[in-house]
Enzyme design. Structure first.
Site, PDB file in Angstrom:
ATOM      1  N   LYS A  27       0.771  -1.240  -0.086  1.00  0.00           N
ATOM      2  CA  LYS A  27       0.064   0.087   0.055  1.00  0.00           C
ATOM      3  C   LYS A  27       0.968   1.236   0.047  1.00  0.00           C
ATOM      4  O   LYS A  27       0.632   2.265  -0.718  1.00  0.00           O
ATOM      5  CB  LYS A  27      -0.857   0.099   1.192  1.00  0.00           C
ATOM      6  CG  LYS A  27      -1.750  -1.281   1.387  1.00  0.00           C
ATOM      7  CD  LYS A  27      -2.827  -0.968   2.637  1.00  0.00           C
ATOM      8  CE  LYS A  27      -2.099  -0.955   4.154  1.00  0.00           C
ATOM      9  NZ  LYS A  27      -1.321  -2.426   4.278  1.00  0.00           N
ATOM     10  N   ARG A  43      -9.931   1.341   8.228  1.00  0.00           N
ATOM     11  CA  ARG A  43      -9.509  -0.243   8.844  1.00  0.00           C
ATOM     12  C   ARG A  43     -10.564  -0.940   9.446  1.00  0.00           C
ATOM     13  O   ARG A  43     -10.475  -2.072   9.919  1.00  0.00           O
ATOM     14  CB  ARG A  43      -8.274  -0.122   9.553  1.00  0.00           C
ATOM     15  CG  ARG A  43      -6.951  -0.409   9.005  1.00  0.00           C
ATOM     16  CD  ARG A  43      -5.851  -0.459   9.908  1.00  0.00           C
ATOM     17  NE  ARG A  43      -4.766  -1.112   9.927  1.00  0.00           N
ATOM     18  CZ  ARG A  43      -3.707  -0.567   9.179  1.00  0.00           C
ATOM     19  NH1 ARG A  43      -3.570   0.791   8.712  1.00  0.00           N
ATOM     20  NH2 ARG A  43      -2.698  -1.134   8.939  1.00  0.00           N
ATOM     21  N   ARG A  92      11.968  -4.987   5.269  1.00  0.00           N
ATOM     22  CA  ARG A  92      11.565  -3.512   5.057  1.00  0.00           C
ATOM     23  C   ARG A  92      12.541  -2.737   5.594  1.00  0.00           C
ATOM     24  O   ARG A  92      12.634  -2.803   7.011  1.00  0.00           O
ATOM     25  CB  ARG A  92      10.131  -3.582   5.302  1.00  0.00           C
ATOM     26  CG  ARG A  92       9.805  -1.775   5.159  1.00  0.00           C
ATOM     27  CD  ARG A  92       8.405  -1.451   5.021  1.00  0.00           C
ATOM     28  NE  ARG A  92       7.750  -2.284   6.203  1.00  0.00           N
ATOM     29  CZ  ARG A  92       6.403  -2.412   6.487  1.00  0.00           C
ATOM     30  NH1 ARG A  92       5.602  -1.588   5.410  1.00  0.00           N
ATOM     31  NH2 ARG A  92       5.957  -2.770   7.436  1.00  0.00           N
ATOM     32  N   ARG A 113      10.837  -0.426  11.269  1.00  0.00           N
ATOM     33  CA  ARG A 113       9.786   0.011  12.096  1.00  0.00           C
ATOM     34  C   ARG A 113       9.840  -1.271  13.395  1.00  0.00           C
ATOM     35  O   ARG A 113      10.193  -2.285  13.116  1.00  0.00           O
ATOM     36  CB  ARG A 113       8.663  -0.286  11.352  1.00  0.00           C
ATOM     37  CG  ARG A 113       8.250   0.686  10.597  1.00  0.00           C
ATOM     38  CD  ARG A 113       7.174   0.684   9.689  1.00  0.00           C
ATOM     39  NE  ARG A 113       5.835   0.061  10.192  1.00  0.00           N
ATOM     40  CZ  ARG A 113       4.705  -0.540   9.307  1.00  0.00           C
ATOM     41  NH1 ARG A 113       4.714   0.263   8.185  1.00  0.00           N
ATOM     42  NH2 ARG A 113       3.689  -0.722   9.861  1.00  0.00           N
ATOM     43  N   ARG A 156      -0.772  -8.492  13.497  1.00  0.00           N
ATOM     44  CA  ARG A 156      -1.321  -7.666  12.465  1.00  0.00           C
ATOM     45  C   ARG A 156      -2.196  -8.399  11.574  1.00  0.00           C
ATOM     46  O   ARG A 156      -3.228  -7.582  10.925  1.00  0.00           O
ATOM     47  CB  ARG A 156      -0.133  -6.680  11.976  1.00  0.00           C
ATOM     48  CG  ARG A 156       0.458  -5.582  12.891  1.00  0.00           C
ATOM     49  CD  ARG A 156       1.739  -5.377  12.394  1.00  0.00           C
ATOM     50  NE  ARG A 156       1.947  -4.867  11.170  1.00  0.00           N
ATOM     51  CZ  ARG A 156       3.178  -4.408  10.467  1.00  0.00           C
ATOM     52  NH1 ARG A 156       4.322  -4.798  11.062  1.00  0.00           N
ATOM     53  NH2 ARG A 156       3.046  -3.892   9.435  1.00  0.00           N
TER      54      ARG A 156
HETATM   55  P1  AP5 Z   1       4.901  -1.634   1.828  1.00  0.00           P
HETATM   56  O1  AP5 Z   1       4.490  -1.044   0.604  1.00  0.00           O
HETATM   57  O2  AP5 Z   1       5.620  -1.056   2.846  1.00  0.00           O
HETATM   58  O3  AP5 Z   1       3.613  -2.296   2.343  1.00  0.00           O
HETATM   59  P2  AP5 Z   1       2.175  -1.719   3.349  1.00  0.00           P
HETATM   60  O4  AP5 Z   1       1.004  -2.346   2.640  1.00  0.00           O
HETATM   61  O5  AP5 Z   1       2.244  -0.307   3.377  1.00  0.00           O
HETATM   62  O6  AP5 Z   1       2.439  -2.442   4.630  1.00  0.00           O
HETATM   63  P3  AP5 Z   1       2.533  -1.751   6.239  1.00  0.00           P
HETATM   64  O7  AP5 Z   1       3.231  -2.793   7.132  1.00  0.00           O
HETATM   65  O8  AP5 Z   1       2.818  -0.484   5.881  1.00  0.00           O
HETATM   66  O9  AP5 Z   1       0.616  -2.027   6.403  1.00  0.00           O
HETATM   67  P4  AP5 Z   1       0.299  -2.070   7.805  1.00  0.00           P
HETATM   68  O10 AP5 Z   1      -1.066  -1.845   7.350  1.00  0.00           O
HETATM   69  O11 AP5 Z   1       0.639  -2.953   8.563  1.00  0.00           O
HETATM   70  O12 AP5 Z   1       1.059  -0.687   8.643  1.00  0.00           O
HETATM   71  P5  AP5 Z   1       0.490   0.771   8.825  1.00  0.00           P
HETATM   72  O13 AP5 Z   1       1.925   1.539   8.748  1.00  0.00           O
HETATM   73  O14 AP5 Z   1      -0.672   1.058   7.751  1.00  0.00           O
HETATM   74  O15 AP5 Z   1       5.571  -3.019   1.359  1.00  0.00           O
HETATM   75  C1  AP5 Z   1       6.251  -3.782   2.254  1.00  0.00           C
HETATM   76  C2  AP5 Z   1       7.645  -4.143   1.829  1.00  0.00           C
HETATM   77  O16 AP5 Z   1       7.656  -4.879   0.638  1.00  0.00           O
HETATM   78  C3  AP5 Z   1       8.475  -2.879   1.354  1.00  0.00           C
HETATM   79  O17 AP5 Z   1       9.826  -3.259   1.833  1.00  0.00           O
HETATM   80  C4  AP5 Z   1       8.340  -2.948  -0.081  1.00  0.00           C
HETATM   81  O18 AP5 Z   1       9.684  -2.424  -0.711  1.00  0.00           O
HETATM   82  C5  AP5 Z   1       8.231  -4.373  -0.422  1.00  0.00           C
HETATM   83  N1  AP5 Z   1       6.970  -4.599  -1.441  1.00  0.00           N
HETATM   84  C6  AP5 Z   1       6.046  -3.748  -1.611  1.00  0.00           C
HETATM   85  N2  AP5 Z   1       5.430  -4.157  -2.987  1.00  0.00           N
HETATM   86  C7  AP5 Z   1       6.158  -5.331  -3.338  1.00  0.00           C
HETATM   87  C8  AP5 Z   1       6.101  -6.160  -4.403  1.00  0.00           C
HETATM   88  N3  AP5 Z   1       4.914  -6.251  -5.263  1.00  0.00           N
HETATM   89  N4  AP5 Z   1       6.998  -7.242  -4.568  1.00  0.00           N
HETATM   90  C9  AP5 Z   1       7.922  -7.307  -3.851  1.00  0.00           C
HETATM   91  N5  AP5 Z   1       8.270  -6.462  -2.614  1.00  0.00           N
HETATM   92  C10 AP5 Z   1       7.259  -5.675  -2.444  1.00  0.00           C
HETATM   93  O19 AP5 Z   1      -0.056   0.583  10.299  1.00  0.00           O
HETATM   94  C11 AP5 Z   1       0.802   0.365  11.387  1.00  0.00           C
HETATM   95  C12 AP5 Z   1      -0.073   0.224  12.648  1.00  0.00           C
HETATM   96  O20 AP5 Z   1      -0.606   1.339  12.967  1.00  0.00           O
HETATM   97  C13 AP5 Z   1      -1.132  -0.966  12.515  1.00  0.00           C
HETATM   98  O21 AP5 Z   1      -0.723  -2.094  12.928  1.00  0.00           O
HETATM   99  C14 AP5 Z   1      -2.210  -0.005  13.565  1.00  0.00           C
HETATM  100  O22 AP5 Z   1      -1.657  -0.261  14.893  1.00  0.00           O
HETATM  101  C15 AP5 Z   1      -1.842   1.257  13.338  1.00  0.00           C
HETATM  102  N6  AP5 Z   1      -2.824   1.831  12.447  1.00  0.00           N
HETATM  103  C16 AP5 Z   1      -2.531   2.411  11.555  1.00  0.00           C
HETATM  104  N7  AP5 Z   1      -3.914   2.971  10.532  1.00  0.00           N
HETATM  105  C17 AP5 Z   1      -4.718   2.573  11.370  1.00  0.00           C
HETATM  106  C18 AP5 Z   1      -6.187   2.584  11.408  1.00  0.00           C
HETATM  107  N8  AP5 Z   1      -6.763   3.279  10.427  1.00  0.00           N
HETATM  108  N9  AP5 Z   1      -6.714   2.103  12.523  1.00  0.00           N
HETATM  109  C19 AP5 Z   1      -6.528   1.657  13.647  1.00  0.00           C
HETATM  110  N10 AP5 Z   1      -5.014   1.467  13.408  1.00  0.00           N
HETATM  111  C20 AP5 Z   1      -4.250   2.001  12.636  1.00  0.00           C
HETATM  112 MG    MG Z   2       2.656   1.270   5.113  1.00  0.00          MG
END
Ligand code: AP5
Ligand code: MG
Length: 218
Positions: free
Chosen positions: A13, A88, A127, A161, A172
């Site tokens: 994402k 979410r 990552r 992270r 997660r």
């Molecule tokens: P990346 O693009 O970083 O993936 P992502 O989908 O952004 O994954 P996240 O881990 O950031 O998602 P998340 O939803 O757990 O975390 P968030 O920060 O939103 O890609 C991952 C890796 O793979 C990278 O190294 C990239 O280079 C590689 N990659 C990407 N695409 C690829 C491909 N096609 N092929 C190969 N490699 C690839 O949330 C964190 C925490 O915050 C949550 O757990 C929660 O506690 C809280 N939070 C955030 N938003 C909310 C909400 N709305 N409600 C409640 N809690 C929330």
């Molecule tokens: Mg992300």
């Protein structure tokens, strides 16, 4: 354009939202990034979110809705926005609908990145990002062009992270399947959900997303 990127942790994402932000010239609102900034700054929200994030659970709907409401009406989002990590839960999606109705800015599209759970752990464990500009990388799938130097800003400092551990990824993923996956039928029923194969290489995923954007703007 008002766009949501939906998918499990590690689906890509953030990677795709970063590319789309430049292409579409809209603002990118990543709730994960916003929370990590709040934790770093030691704000009240950051203090509340820190332990929840480390445990791989979801921060409360009240906090998240407040965060988005404060940002979404900003001038830098006047052209539209990409939401990465929000909504979410169904409660967040319903609150977003109310916000957007009052702004007269309906959602254009929800793009789901589909990825098998098995590959996600590998993606998350490898990552890292630039400590200065935040550009995202992966040890294997997206290394920096020159070893140890950020492609975007030239910084030599990188960060990983706190919630990117194998144990936390499991929680997660559970949170995703239990609380976020119900958004798929929610947006399907509105006719704005499009699924893209997130297992493909990063550049191919971008191409697929661009095709979806072109076909829906016609
Ligand atoms: P990346 O693009 O970083 O993936 P992502 O989908 O952004 O994954 P996240 O881990 O950031 O998602 P998340 O939803 O757990 O975390 P968030 O920060 O939103 O890609 C991952 C890796 O793979 C990278 O190294 C990239 O280079 C590689 N990659 C990407 N695409 C690829 C491909 N096609 N092929 C190969 N490699 C690839 O949330 C964190 C925490 O915050 C949550 O757990 C929660 O506690 C809280 N939070 C955030 N938003 C909310 C909400 N709305 N409600 C409640 N809690 C929330
Ligand atoms: Mg992300």
């Amino acid at each position: 354009m008002q766009l949501i990127m939906l998918g499990p942790p590690g689906a890509g994402k953030g990677t795709q939202a970063e590319l789309l932000e430049k292409k579409l010239k809209v603002c990118k609102l990543s709730t994960g990034d916003m929370l990590r900034a709040a934790v770093k700054a030691g704000t009240e929200i950051g203090k509340q979110a820190d332990a929840v994030m480390k445990a791989g659970q979801l921060v409360s709907d009240d906090i998240m809705i407040r965060l988005i409401r404060e940002r979404i009406a900003n001038i830098d989002c006047a052209n539209g926005f990409i939401l990465d990590g929000f909504p979410r839960t169904i409660a967040q999606a319903e609150a977003l609908d109310v916000m957007l109705a009052s702004m007269k800015k309906p959602l254009s599209l929800v793009i789901e990145l589909t990825v098998n759970d098995e590959i996600l752990v590998e993606r998350i464990a490898g990552r890292f990002s630039c400590a200065k500009c935040g550009a995202g990388y992966h040890d294997t799938f997206k290394p920096t062009k020159a070893a140890g130097i950020c492609d975007v800003c030239g910084s030599k400092e990188f960060t990983r992270r706190k919630d990117d551990t194998r144990e936390t990824v499991k929680s997660r993923l559970e949170a995703y399947h239990a609380q976020t996956a119900p958004l798929l039928p929610y947006y399907q029923a509105k006719g704005i959900l499009r699924s893209v194969d997130g297992m493909a290489e990063i550049g191919d995923v971008t191409l697929e997303i661009n095709k979806v954007l072109e076909s829906t703007s016609k």
